[in-house]
Design a protein around this motif. Structure first.
Motif, PDB file in Angstrom:
ATOM      1  N   GLU A   5     -44.097  47.121  11.994  1.00 28.83           N
ATOM      2  CA  GLU A   5     -43.859  46.154  10.936  1.00 28.83           C
ATOM      3  C   GLU A   5     -42.460  45.579  11.123  1.00 28.83           C
ATOM      4  O   GLU A   5     -41.513  46.303  11.421  1.00 28.83           O
ATOM      5  N   THR A   6     -42.342  44.277  10.971  1.00 29.22           N
ATOM      6  CA  THR A   6     -41.035  43.647  11.094  1.00 29.22           C
ATOM      7  C   THR A   6     -40.943  42.485  10.122  1.00 29.22           C
ATOM      8  O   THR A   6     -41.960  41.969   9.658  1.00 29.22           O
ATOM      9  N   LEU A   7     -39.746  42.086   9.817  1.00 26.92           N
ATOM     10  CA  LEU A   7     -39.525  40.941   8.943  1.00 26.92           C
ATOM     11  C   LEU A   7     -39.528  39.663   9.770  1.00 26.92           C
ATOM     12  O   LEU A   7     -39.048  39.646  10.908  1.00 26.92           O
ATOM     13  N   PHE A   8     -40.034  38.590   9.178  1.00 24.36           N
ATOM     14  CA  PHE A   8     -40.053  37.302   9.874  1.00 24.36           C
ATOM     15  C   PHE A   8     -38.634  36.900  10.287  1.00 24.36           C
ATOM     16  O   PHE A   8     -38.422  36.406  11.392  1.00 24.36           O
ATOM     17  N   ALA A   9     -37.672  37.138   9.410  1.00 22.14           N
ATOM     18  CA  ALA A   9     -36.280  36.787   9.715  1.00 22.14           C
ATOM     19  C   ALA A   9     -35.801  37.485  10.987  1.00 22.14           C
ATOM     20  O   ALA A   9     -35.046  36.910  11.772  1.00 22.14           O
ATOM     21  N   ASP A  10     -36.247  38.709  11.201  1.00 25.97           N
ATOM     22  CA  ASP A  10     -35.841  39.435  12.411  1.00 25.97           C
ATOM     23  C   ASP A  10     -36.404  38.795  13.680  1.00 25.97           C
ATOM     24  O   ASP A  10     -35.832  38.924  14.752  1.00 25.97           O
ATOM     25  N   LEU A  11     -37.533  38.103  13.541  1.00 23.22           N
ATOM     26  CA  LEU A  11     -38.118  37.427  14.700  1.00 23.22           C
ATOM     27  C   LEU A  11     -37.357  36.161  15.076  1.00 23.22           C
ATOM     28  O   LEU A  11     -37.263  35.811  16.247  1.00 23.22           O
ATOM     29  N   ARG A  15     -30.728  36.736  18.069  1.00 21.50           N
ATOM     30  CA  ARG A  15     -30.559  36.489  19.504  1.00 21.50           C
ATOM     31  C   ARG A  15     -31.357  35.267  19.956  1.00 21.50           C
ATOM     32  O   ARG A  15     -32.343  34.883  19.342  1.00 21.50           O
ATOM     33  N   ALA A  16     -30.905  34.698  21.046  1.00 20.49           N
ATOM     34  CA  ALA A  16     -31.625  33.567  21.640  1.00 20.49           C
ATOM     35  C   ALA A  16     -32.868  34.112  22.334  1.00 20.49           C
ATOM     36  O   ALA A  16     -32.793  35.061  23.116  1.00 20.49           O
ATOM     37  N   GLN A  17     -34.003  33.545  22.010  1.00 17.44           N
ATOM     38  CA  GLN A  17     -35.255  33.939  22.634  1.00 17.44           C
ATOM     39  C   GLN A  17     -36.235  32.786  22.515  1.00 17.44           C
ATOM     40  O   GLN A  17     -36.011  31.850  21.767  1.00 17.44           O
ATOM     41  N   GLN A  18     -37.301  32.872  23.261  1.00 20.86           N
ATOM     42  CA  GLN A  18     -38.279  31.792  23.271  1.00 20.86           C
ATOM     43  C   GLN A  18     -39.674  32.380  23.088  1.00 20.86           C
ATOM     44  O   GLN A  18     -40.024  33.380  23.705  1.00 20.86           O
ATOM     45  N   PHE A  19     -40.436  31.719  22.225  1.00 21.61           N
ATOM     46  CA  PHE A  19     -41.840  32.079  22.036  1.00 21.61           C
ATOM     47  C   PHE A  19     -42.674  31.049  22.778  1.00 21.61           C
ATOM     48  O   PHE A  19     -42.534  29.854  22.559  1.00 21.61           O
ATOM     49  N   GLN A  20     -43.534  31.515  23.653  1.00 18.19           N
ATOM     50  CA  GLN A  20     -44.381  30.633  24.453  1.00 18.19           C
ATOM     51  C   GLN A  20     -45.828  30.793  24.021  1.00 18.19           C
ATOM     52  O   GLN A  20     -46.319  31.906  23.912  1.00 18.19           O
ATOM     53  N   VAL A  21     -46.471  29.664  23.768  1.00 18.59           N
ATOM     54  CA  VAL A  21     -47.884  29.694  23.391  1.00 18.59           C
ATOM     55  C   VAL A  21     -48.698  29.454  24.663  1.00 18.59           C
ATOM     56  O   VAL A  21     -48.604  28.392  25.269  1.00 18.59           O
ATOM     57  N   PRO A  22     -49.479  30.440  25.081  1.00 20.41           N
ATOM     58  CA  PRO A  22     -50.273  30.290  26.308  1.00 20.41           C
ATOM     59  C   PRO A  22     -51.283  29.150  26.179  1.00 20.41           C
ATOM     60  O   PRO A  22     -51.737  28.821  25.083  1.00 20.41           O
ATOM     61  N   LEU A  23     -51.640  28.580  27.304  1.00 20.99           N
ATOM     62  CA  LEU A  23     -52.588  27.461  27.309  1.00 20.99           C
ATOM     63  C   LEU A  23     -53.955  27.829  26.741  1.00 20.99           C
ATOM     64  O   LEU A  23     -54.670  26.972  26.235  1.00 20.99           O
ATOM     65  N   LEU A  87     -46.738  31.365  12.930  1.00 15.40           N
ATOM     66  CA  LEU A  87     -45.400  31.270  13.507  1.00 15.40           C
ATOM     67  C   LEU A  87     -44.960  29.807  13.638  1.00 15.40           C
ATOM     68  O   LEU A  87     -43.827  29.455  13.307  1.00 15.40           O
ATOM     69  N   THR A  88     -45.864  28.952  14.078  1.00 15.93           N
ATOM     70  CA  THR A  88     -45.560  27.523  14.196  1.00 15.93           C
ATOM     71  C   THR A  88     -45.291  26.911  12.826  1.00 15.93           C
ATOM     72  O   THR A  88     -44.316  26.186  12.632  1.00 15.93           O
ATOM     73  N   THR A  89     -46.152  27.208  11.858  1.00 14.78           N
ATOM     74  CA  THR A  89     -45.999  26.653  10.513  1.00 14.78           C
ATOM     75  C   THR A  89     -44.677  27.068   9.888  1.00 14.78           C
ATOM     76  O   THR A  89     -43.951  26.239   9.327  1.00 14.78           O
ATOM     77  N   LEU A  90     -44.345  28.339   9.982  1.00 12.22           N
ATOM     78  CA  LEU A  90     -43.098  28.813   9.383  1.00 12.22           C
ATOM     79  C   LEU A  90     -41.876  28.267  10.116  1.00 12.22           C
ATOM     80  O   LEU A  90     -40.857  27.968   9.493  1.00 12.22           O
ATOM     81  N   SER A  91     -41.974  28.087  11.421  1.00 16.48           N
ATOM     82  CA  SER A  91     -40.864  27.492  12.177  1.00 16.48           C
ATOM     83  C   SER A  91     -40.634  26.047  11.759  1.00 16.48           C
ATOM     84  O   SER A  91     -39.495  25.602  11.587  1.00 16.48           O
ATOM     85  N   ILE A  92     -41.715  25.297  11.571  1.00 18.20           N
ATOM     86  CA  ILE A  92     -41.604  23.911  11.115  1.00 18.20           C
ATOM     87  C   ILE A  92     -40.998  23.876   9.712  1.00 18.20           C
ATOM     88  O   ILE A  92     -40.106  23.061   9.426  1.00 18.20           O
ATOM     89  N   ALA A  93     -41.442  24.757   8.836  1.00 13.82           N
ATOM     90  CA  ALA A  93     -40.923  24.801   7.467  1.00 13.82           C
ATOM     91  C   ALA A  93     -39.433  25.128   7.450  1.00 13.82           C
ATOM     92  O   ALA A  93     -38.659  24.519   6.705  1.00 13.82           O
ATOM     93  N   LEU A  94     -39.015  26.077   8.284  1.00 10.77           N
ATOM     94  CA  LEU A  94     -37.594  26.420   8.350  1.00 10.77           C
ATOM     95  C   LEU A  94     -36.756  25.260   8.880  1.00 10.77           C
ATOM     96  O   LEU A  94     -35.676  24.975   8.364  1.00 10.77           O
ATOM     97  N   ALA A  95     -37.249  24.591   9.909  1.00  8.00           N
ATOM     98  CA  ALA A  95     -36.520  23.449  10.461  1.00  8.00           C
ATOM     99  C   ALA A  95     -36.404  22.331   9.427  1.00  8.00           C
ATOM    100  O   ALA A  95     -35.334  21.740   9.244  1.00  8.00           O
ATOM    101  N   ALA A  96     -37.492  22.047   8.714  1.00  5.45           N
ATOM    102  CA  ALA A  96     -37.469  21.008   7.681  1.00  5.45           C
ATOM    103  C   ALA A  96     -36.517  21.384   6.558  1.00  5.45           C
ATOM    104  O   ALA A  96     -35.762  20.544   6.056  1.00  5.45           O
TER     105      ALA A  96
END
Length: 116
Positions: A5-11, A15-23, A87-96
């Motif tokens: 279990e982890t918090l979304f904020a921890d994700l 640190r700098a990291q990248q999430f890649q969505v496979p094809l 993950l995509t939805t929450l990333s968009i919401a945070l950026a907005a």
């Protein structure tokens, strides 16, 4: 595989990291049907904080990450095996949210500082 279990904020912070969505993952397809309950949950948590109450944790669903073949020790990369839509939805919401709250004003000029 190790589940934890982890918090979304921890994700998303720290640190700098990248999430890649496979094809093989489906394209982003959330509509109002999926967004409304998520937004309602976010507003509920925000109201708790606004009223000085401690926000409770909230289960957003699973996110399954696997190390990417392109992973580097200095810049971790993760394949999003499950949870891409959330993950995509929450990333968009945070950026907005960051843009509208002005936290990115150093990198993005606002109307009062633009040359016309």
């Amino acid at each position: 595989m190790q589940a934890k279990e982890t918090l979304f904020a921890d994700l998303v912070q720290g640190r700098a990291q990248q999430f890649q969505v496979p094809l093989y993952q489906r394209t982003y397809s959330w509509t109002g049907k999926q967004l409304r309950p998520l937004w309602s949950d976010i507003l509920e948590q925000a109201e708790l904080v606004e009223h000085g109450e401690k926000a409770s944790t909230h289960f957003l669903g699973s996110v399954v990450l696997a190390p990417s073949p392109q992973n580097e020790a200095t810049f971790p990369r993760w394949l999003v095996v499950d949870g891409q839509q959330r993950l995509t939805t929450l990333s968009i919401a945070l950026a907005a949210s960051a843009i509208t709250s002005g936290t990115q004003s150093r990198t993005r000029p606002n109307a009062s500082t633009r040359n016309t």
